[in-house]
Design a protein around this motif. Structure first.
Motif, PDB file in Angstrom:
ATOM      1  N   GLY A 250     -24.839  -0.696  49.353  1.00  0.00           N
ATOM      2  CA  GLY A 250     -25.778  -0.101  48.414  1.00  0.00           C
ATOM      3  C   GLY A 250     -26.659  -1.065  47.650  1.00  0.00           C
ATOM      4  O   GLY A 250     -27.608  -0.649  47.006  1.00  0.00           O
ATOM      5  N   GLY A 251     -26.370  -2.367  47.704  1.00  0.00           N
ATOM      6  CA  GLY A 251     -27.185  -3.280  46.920  1.00  0.00           C
ATOM      7  C   GLY A 251     -26.748  -4.715  47.027  1.00  0.00           C
ATOM      8  O   GLY A 251     -25.920  -5.083  47.850  1.00  0.00           O
ATOM      9  N   PHE A 252     -27.306  -5.534  46.131  1.00  0.00           N
ATOM     10  CA  PHE A 252     -27.034  -6.969  46.170  1.00  0.00           C
ATOM     11  C   PHE A 252     -27.257  -7.585  44.798  1.00  0.00           C
ATOM     12  O   PHE A 252     -27.894  -6.998  43.920  1.00  0.00           O
ATOM     13  N   CYS A 253     -26.750  -8.781  44.635  1.00  0.00           N
ATOM     14  CA  CYS A 253     -27.009  -9.624  43.480  1.00  0.00           C
ATOM     15  C   CYS A 253     -27.580 -10.925  44.027  1.00  0.00           C
ATOM     16  O   CYS A 253     -27.078 -11.456  45.024  1.00  0.00           O
ATOM     17  N   ALA A 254     -28.645 -11.418  43.395  1.00  0.00           N
ATOM     18  CA  ALA A 254     -29.280 -12.650  43.859  1.00  0.00           C
ATOM     19  C   ALA A 254     -29.773 -13.463  42.675  1.00  0.00           C
ATOM     20  O   ALA A 254     -29.919 -12.943  41.565  1.00  0.00           O
ATOM     21  N   ASN A 255     -30.022 -14.736  42.920  1.00  0.00           N
ATOM     22  CA  ASN A 255     -30.629 -15.586  41.901  1.00  0.00           C
ATOM     23  C   ASN A 255     -32.081 -15.177  41.709  1.00  0.00           C
ATOM     24  O   ASN A 255     -32.779 -14.908  42.678  1.00  0.00           O
ATOM     25  N   ALA A 256     -32.522 -15.144  40.461  1.00  0.00           N
ATOM     26  CA  ALA A 256     -33.925 -14.847  40.128  1.00  0.00           C
ATOM     27  C   ALA A 256     -34.227 -15.518  38.803  1.00  0.00           C
ATOM     28  O   ALA A 256     -33.921 -14.974  37.751  1.00  0.00           O
ATOM     29  N   VAL A 257     -34.798 -16.704  38.866  1.00  0.00           N
ATOM     30  CA  VAL A 257     -35.052 -17.471  37.656  1.00  0.00           C
ATOM     31  C   VAL A 257     -35.993 -16.731  36.726  1.00  0.00           C
ATOM     32  O   VAL A 257     -35.784 -16.691  35.518  1.00  0.00           O
ATOM     33  N   GLN A 258     -37.038 -16.101  37.289  1.00  0.00           N
ATOM     34  CA  GLN A 258     -37.955 -15.311  36.472  1.00  0.00           C
ATOM     35  C   GLN A 258     -37.411 -13.910  36.276  1.00  0.00           C
ATOM     36  O   GLN A 258     -36.865 -13.315  37.197  1.00  0.00           O
ATOM     37  N   ARG A 259     -37.588 -13.394  35.089  1.00  0.00           N
ATOM     38  CA  ARG A 259     -37.137 -12.032  34.780  1.00  0.00           C
ATOM     39  C   ARG A 259     -37.889 -11.023  35.643  1.00  0.00           C
ATOM     40  O   ARG A 259     -39.098 -11.103  35.784  1.00  0.00           O
ATOM     41  N   ILE A 260     -37.160 -10.077  36.211  1.00  0.00           N
ATOM     42  CA  ILE A 260     -37.743  -8.972  36.955  1.00  0.00           C
ATOM     43  C   ILE A 260     -37.357  -7.704  36.196  1.00  0.00           C
ATOM     44  O   ILE A 260     -36.176  -7.436  35.997  1.00  0.00           O
ATOM     45  N   PRO A 261     -38.335  -6.928  35.743  1.00  0.00           N
ATOM     46  CA  PRO A 261     -38.037  -5.757  34.909  1.00  0.00           C
ATOM     47  C   PRO A 261     -37.162  -4.721  35.624  1.00  0.00           C
ATOM     48  O   PRO A 261     -37.313  -4.477  36.821  1.00  0.00           O
ATOM     49  N   ILE A 262     -36.264  -4.121  34.870  1.00  0.00           N
ATOM     50  CA  ILE A 262     -35.416  -3.049  35.392  1.00  0.00           C
ATOM     51  C   ILE A 262     -36.313  -1.923  35.870  1.00  0.00           C
ATOM     52  O   ILE A 262     -37.297  -1.573  35.219  1.00  0.00           O
ATOM     53  N   GLY A 263     -36.000  -1.374  37.034  1.00  0.00           N
ATOM     54  CA  GLY A 263     -36.781  -0.300  37.629  1.00  0.00           C
ATOM     55  C   GLY A 263     -37.873  -0.788  38.557  1.00  0.00           C
ATOM     56  O   GLY A 263     -38.463   0.003  39.295  1.00  0.00           O
ATOM     57  N   ASN A 264     -38.161  -2.083  38.528  1.00  0.00           N
ATOM     58  CA  ASN A 264     -39.187  -2.646  39.403  1.00  0.00           C
ATOM     59  C   ASN A 264     -38.730  -2.580  40.861  1.00  0.00           C
ATOM     60  O   ASN A 264     -37.567  -2.806  41.163  1.00  0.00           O
ATOM     61  N   ARG A 265     -39.626  -2.249  41.741  1.00  0.00           N
ATOM     62  CA  ARG A 265     -39.329  -2.229  43.175  1.00  0.00           C
ATOM     63  C   ARG A 265     -39.436  -3.661  43.700  1.00  0.00           C
ATOM     64  O   ARG A 265     -40.245  -4.451  43.215  1.00  0.00           O
ATOM     65  N   CYS A 266     -38.611  -3.992  44.679  1.00  0.00           N
ATOM     66  CA  CYS A 266     -38.677  -5.308  45.300  1.00  0.00           C
ATOM     67  C   CYS A 266     -38.259  -5.198  46.764  1.00  0.00           C
ATOM     68  O   CYS A 266     -37.764  -4.159  47.206  1.00  0.00           O
ATOM     69  N   TRP A 267     -38.504  -6.264  47.502  1.00  0.00           N
ATOM     70  CA  TRP A 267     -38.139  -6.314  48.918  1.00  0.00           C
ATOM     71  C   TRP A 267     -37.355  -7.588  49.171  1.00  0.00           C
ATOM     72  O   TRP A 267     -37.798  -8.687  48.827  1.00  0.00           O
ATOM     73  N   LEU A 268     -36.193  -7.433  49.778  1.00  0.00           N
ATOM     74  CA  LEU A 268     -35.318  -8.550  50.129  1.00  0.00           C
ATOM     75  C   LEU A 268     -35.419  -8.785  51.629  1.00  0.00           C
ATOM     76  O   LEU A 268     -35.286  -7.846  52.420  1.00  0.00           O
ATOM     77  N   THR A 269     -35.642 -10.038  52.010  1.00  0.00           N
ATOM     78  CA  THR A 269     -35.656 -10.377  53.430  1.00  0.00           C
ATOM     79  C   THR A 269     -34.536 -11.372  53.700  1.00  0.00           C
ATOM     80  O   THR A 269     -34.546 -12.496  53.183  1.00  0.00           O
ATOM     81  N   LEU A 270     -33.561 -10.919  54.480  1.00  0.00           N
ATOM     82  CA  LEU A 270     -32.451 -11.761  54.932  1.00  0.00           C
ATOM     83  C   LEU A 270     -32.808 -12.339  56.294  1.00  0.00           C
ATOM     84  O   LEU A 270     -33.556 -11.708  57.043  1.00  0.00           O
ATOM     85  N   PRO A 271     -32.299 -13.513  56.636  1.00  0.00           N
ATOM     86  CA  PRO A 271     -32.612 -14.105  57.938  1.00  0.00           C
ATOM     87  C   PRO A 271     -32.314 -13.146  59.094  1.00  0.00           C
ATOM     88  O   PRO A 271     -31.257 -12.519  59.133  1.00  0.00           O
ATOM     89  N   GLY A 272     -33.284 -13.010  59.991  1.00  0.00           N
ATOM     90  CA  GLY A 272     -33.097 -12.185  61.179  1.00  0.00           C
ATOM     91  C   GLY A 272     -33.211 -10.693  60.945  1.00  0.00           C
ATOM     92  O   GLY A 272     -32.927  -9.902  61.842  1.00  0.00           O
TER      93      GLY A 272
END
Length: 117
Positions: A50-72
């Protein structure tokens, strides 16, 4: 302490909302692109269907959409559930398939080294 306790203790109940599948601690280099922002290199620290936790030095607002690309893999759409002290927790828009999840875990043993299956 099991795989979900640290998320709940540190980030509260939001870590489990609609994403109560067990999270696997891993160390995967990836790319994260917040909506309206530039993509950046990150490390995925845990992953569930259902999800993930990742490093993000810059704040990303709650509710913001994002795209994660994993190798392959193709980019995975997610929504930010929390951000705290340089880490972001996101819920996938569509659950990750168990096969894709297992393949990712099989390619990484927590050392960040990609292995072809």
């Amino acid at each position: 302490m099991n795989a979900t306790d640290w998320n709940t203790e540190v980030y509260g109940q939001a870590a489990l909302e609609d994403r109560s599948a067990q999270r696997q601690r891993i160390n995967i280099p990836a790319t994260l692109r917040p909506s309206g922002g530039q993509s950046f290199k990150t490390v995925v620290l845990d992953l569930s269907l259902g999800g993930f936790c990742a490093n993000a030095v810059q704040r990303i607002p709650i509710g913001n959409r994002c795209w994660l690309t994993l190798p392959g893999m193709e980019s995975l759409q997610a929504d930010v559930v929390w951000w705290d002290a340089g880490r972001v927790g996101c819920a996938f828009a569509n659950l990750l398939s168990p096969m894709a999840h297992d393949n990712v875990l099989a390619r990484y043993r927590g050392d960040g080294v990609f292995r072809r299956l």
